[in-house]
Design a protein around this motif. Structure first.
Motif, PDB file in Angstrom:
ATOM      1  N   ARG A  69       0.809  -1.222   0.000  1.00  0.00           N
ATOM      2  CA  ARG A  69       0.000   0.000   0.000  1.00  0.00           C
ATOM      3  C   ARG A  69       0.841   1.269   0.000  1.00  0.00           C
ATOM      4  O   ARG A  69       0.378   2.316  -0.432  1.00  0.00           O
ATOM      5  N   LEU A  70       2.043   1.171   0.524  1.00  0.00           N
ATOM      6  CA  LEU A  70       2.935   2.336   0.600  1.00  0.00           C
ATOM      7  C   LEU A  70       4.259   1.973  -0.081  1.00  0.00           C
ATOM      8  O   LEU A  70       5.215   1.559   0.572  1.00  0.00           O
ATOM      9  N   PRO A  71       4.328   2.144  -1.395  1.00  0.00           N
ATOM     10  CA  PRO A  71       5.484   1.643  -2.152  1.00  0.00           C
ATOM     11  C   PRO A  71       6.806   2.361  -1.873  1.00  0.00           C
ATOM     12  O   PRO A  71       7.847   1.888  -2.295  1.00  0.00           O
ATOM     13  N   PHE A  72       6.782   3.471  -1.154  1.00  0.00           N
ATOM     14  CA  PHE A  72       8.043   4.165  -0.862  1.00  0.00           C
ATOM     15  C   PHE A  72       8.819   3.499   0.271  1.00  0.00           C
ATOM     16  O   PHE A  72       9.973   3.818   0.497  1.00  0.00           O
ATOM     17  N   PHE A  73       8.193   2.564   0.988  1.00  0.00           N
ATOM     18  CA  PHE A  73       8.912   1.844   2.046  1.00  0.00           C
ATOM     19  C   PHE A  73       9.968   0.943   1.450  1.00  0.00           C
ATOM     20  O   PHE A  73       9.743   0.286   0.440  1.00  0.00           O
ATOM     21  N   ARG A  74      11.106   0.876   2.103  1.00  0.00           N
ATOM     22  CA  ARG A  74      12.143  -0.077   1.716  1.00  0.00           C
ATOM     23  C   ARG A  74      11.759  -1.443   2.274  1.00  0.00           C
ATOM     24  O   ARG A  74      11.363  -1.556   3.424  1.00  0.00           O
ATOM     25  N   ASP A  75      11.884  -2.445   1.461  1.00  0.00           N
ATOM     26  CA  ASP A  75      11.575  -3.797   1.896  1.00  0.00           C
ATOM     27  C   ASP A  75      12.853  -4.408   2.461  1.00  0.00           C
ATOM     28  O   ASP A  75      13.646  -4.997   1.750  1.00  0.00           O
ATOM     29  N   ARG A  76      13.048  -4.242   3.766  1.00  0.00           N
ATOM     30  CA  ARG A  76      14.311  -4.646   4.397  1.00  0.00           C
ATOM     31  C   ARG A  76      14.094  -5.654   5.515  1.00  0.00           C
ATOM     32  O   ARG A  76      14.817  -5.667   6.502  1.00  0.00           O
ATOM     33  N   LEU A  77      13.113  -6.518   5.330  1.00  0.00           N
ATOM     34  CA  LEU A  77      12.794  -7.507   6.343  1.00  0.00           C
ATOM     35  C   LEU A  77      13.984  -8.428   6.626  1.00  0.00           C
ATOM     36  O   LEU A  77      14.339  -8.653   7.785  1.00  0.00           O
ATOM     37  N   VAL A  78      14.612  -8.948   5.599  1.00  0.00           N
ATOM     38  CA  VAL A  78      15.721  -9.885   5.791  1.00  0.00           C
ATOM     39  C   VAL A  78      16.880  -9.193   6.512  1.00  0.00           C
ATOM     40  O   VAL A  78      17.469  -9.759   7.435  1.00  0.00           O
ATOM     41  N   GLU A  79      17.192  -7.975   6.112  1.00  0.00           N
ATOM     42  CA  GLU A  79      18.257  -7.229   6.776  1.00  0.00           C
ATOM     43  C   GLU A  79      17.920  -7.006   8.252  1.00  0.00           C
ATOM     44  O   GLU A  79      18.763  -7.192   9.133  1.00  0.00           O
ATOM     45  N   ASN A  80      16.682  -6.627   8.529  1.00  0.00           N
ATOM     46  CA  ASN A  80      16.263  -6.412   9.912  1.00  0.00           C
ATOM     47  C   ASN A  80      16.337  -7.705  10.720  1.00  0.00           C
ATOM     48  O   ASN A  80      16.721  -7.699  11.887  1.00  0.00           O
ATOM     49  N   TYR A  81      15.979  -8.822  10.100  1.00  0.00           N
ATOM     50  CA  TYR A  81      16.065 -10.108  10.781  1.00  0.00           C
ATOM     51  C   TYR A  81      17.523 -10.467  11.074  1.00  0.00           C
ATOM     52  O   TYR A  81      17.859 -10.909  12.171  1.00  0.00           O
ATOM     53  N   LEU A  82      18.407 -10.266  10.101  1.00  0.00           N
ATOM     54  CA  LEU A  82      19.817 -10.587  10.304  1.00  0.00           C
ATOM     55  C   LEU A  82      20.440  -9.733  11.407  1.00  0.00           C
ATOM     56  O   LEU A  82      21.334 -10.202  12.129  1.00  0.00           O
ATOM     57  N   TRP A  83      19.994  -8.496  11.552  1.00  0.00           N
ATOM     58  CA  TRP A  83      20.475  -7.679  12.667  1.00  0.00           C
ATOM     59  C   TRP A  83      20.162  -8.370  13.991  1.00  0.00           C
ATOM     60  O   TRP A  83      20.996  -8.429  14.887  1.00  0.00           O
TER      61      TRP A  83
ATOM     62  N   ASP B 283      12.489  10.269   5.497  1.00  0.00           N
ATOM     63  CA  ASP B 283      13.484  10.480   4.443  1.00  0.00           C
ATOM     64  C   ASP B 283      12.897  10.637   3.056  1.00  0.00           C
ATOM     65  O   ASP B 283      13.452  11.355   2.220  1.00  0.00           O
ATOM     66  N   VAL B 284      11.788   9.964   2.779  1.00  0.00           N
ATOM     67  CA  VAL B 284      11.315   9.867   1.400  1.00  0.00           C
ATOM     68  C   VAL B 284       9.959  10.522   1.177  1.00  0.00           C
ATOM     69  O   VAL B 284       9.743  11.194   0.178  1.00  0.00           O
ATOM     70  N   TYR B 285       9.063  10.338   2.097  1.00  0.00           N
ATOM     71  CA  TYR B 285       7.671  10.620   1.792  1.00  0.00           C
ATOM     72  C   TYR B 285       7.160  11.960   2.286  1.00  0.00           C
ATOM     73  O   TYR B 285       6.588  12.733   1.529  1.00  0.00           O
ATOM     74  N   GLY B 286       7.350  12.248   3.554  1.00  0.00           N
ATOM     75  CA  GLY B 286       6.658  13.371   4.172  1.00  0.00           C
ATOM     76  C   GLY B 286       7.201  14.739   3.810  1.00  0.00           C
ATOM     77  O   GLY B 286       8.394  14.919   3.583  1.00  0.00           O
ATOM     78  N   THR B 287       6.283  15.704   3.767  1.00  0.00           N
ATOM     79  CA  THR B 287       6.692  17.104   3.646  1.00  0.00           C
ATOM     80  C   THR B 287       7.043  17.597   5.047  1.00  0.00           C
ATOM     81  O   THR B 287       6.713  16.951   6.043  1.00  0.00           O
ATOM     82  N   LEU B 288       7.669  18.738   5.125  1.00  0.00           N
ATOM     83  CA  LEU B 288       8.073  19.274   6.420  1.00  0.00           C
ATOM     84  C   LEU B 288       6.865  19.463   7.339  1.00  0.00           C
ATOM     85  O   LEU B 288       6.902  19.088   8.515  1.00  0.00           O
TER      86      LEU B 288
END
Length: 160
Positions: A97-111, A143-148
């Protein structure tokens, strides 16, 4: 001393590296490449298993147990990551639904595996992975989506 300077023991190990047996030389070179306490324990376990397998004094039973342990823990990680992936895509579904999100599930799991690699900390890895995913999503909003103006409202809402 800067973080990149060599300690006296490191310098001595480099100097005697050539005189060591091949097996020991590989182990010392591996440790000098990146200190073992800086590595993710389970990620370099396979290296140690393979090194032990080539050792002339290797105990076959101990080697077999190490391989079984490695494979069992890898199975636990695969199952946990599969469950986290189902949560991320089917239950949360924000990445669709929000395509600007980075899909970093695997990276987060490895952390989280790096923080708590022992099999008994499965619940911790599940909760921490989810928390990391939410932090990453919030970071993407900033970083990507919101205005000030939107980000100020969002920050106020989070603060409250």
């Amino acid at each position: 001393m800067t973080p990149y300077s060599h300690s006296q023991s490191t310098i001595q190990l480099i100097c005697i590296l050539i005189s060591l047996s091949l097996s020991l030389r590989k182990q010392v070179a591996y440790a000098l490449e990146l200190p073992l306490h800086w590595r993710m324990h389970r990620l370099h376990t396979r290296w140690f298993i393979e090194a032990y397998q080539r050792d002339a004094t290797m105990n076959p039973l101990l080697l077999e147990l190490a391989k079984l342990d490695f494979n069992m823990v890898q199975g636990i990680y695969k199952r946990e990551l599969s469950e986290a992936s189902r949560w991320w895509t089917d239950i949360i579904g924000l990445s669709k639904r929000l395509p600007f999100f980075r899909d970093r599930l695997v990276e987060n799991y490895l952390w989280t595996v790096g923080w708590a690699f022992e099999p008994q900390f499965s619940s911790y890895r599940e909760i921490q992975t989810k928390a990391n995913c939410f932090v990453t999503m919030i970071d993407d909003v900033y970083d990507v989506y919101g205005t000030l103006d939107e980000l100020e409202l969002f920050t106020d809402a989070v603060d409250r």
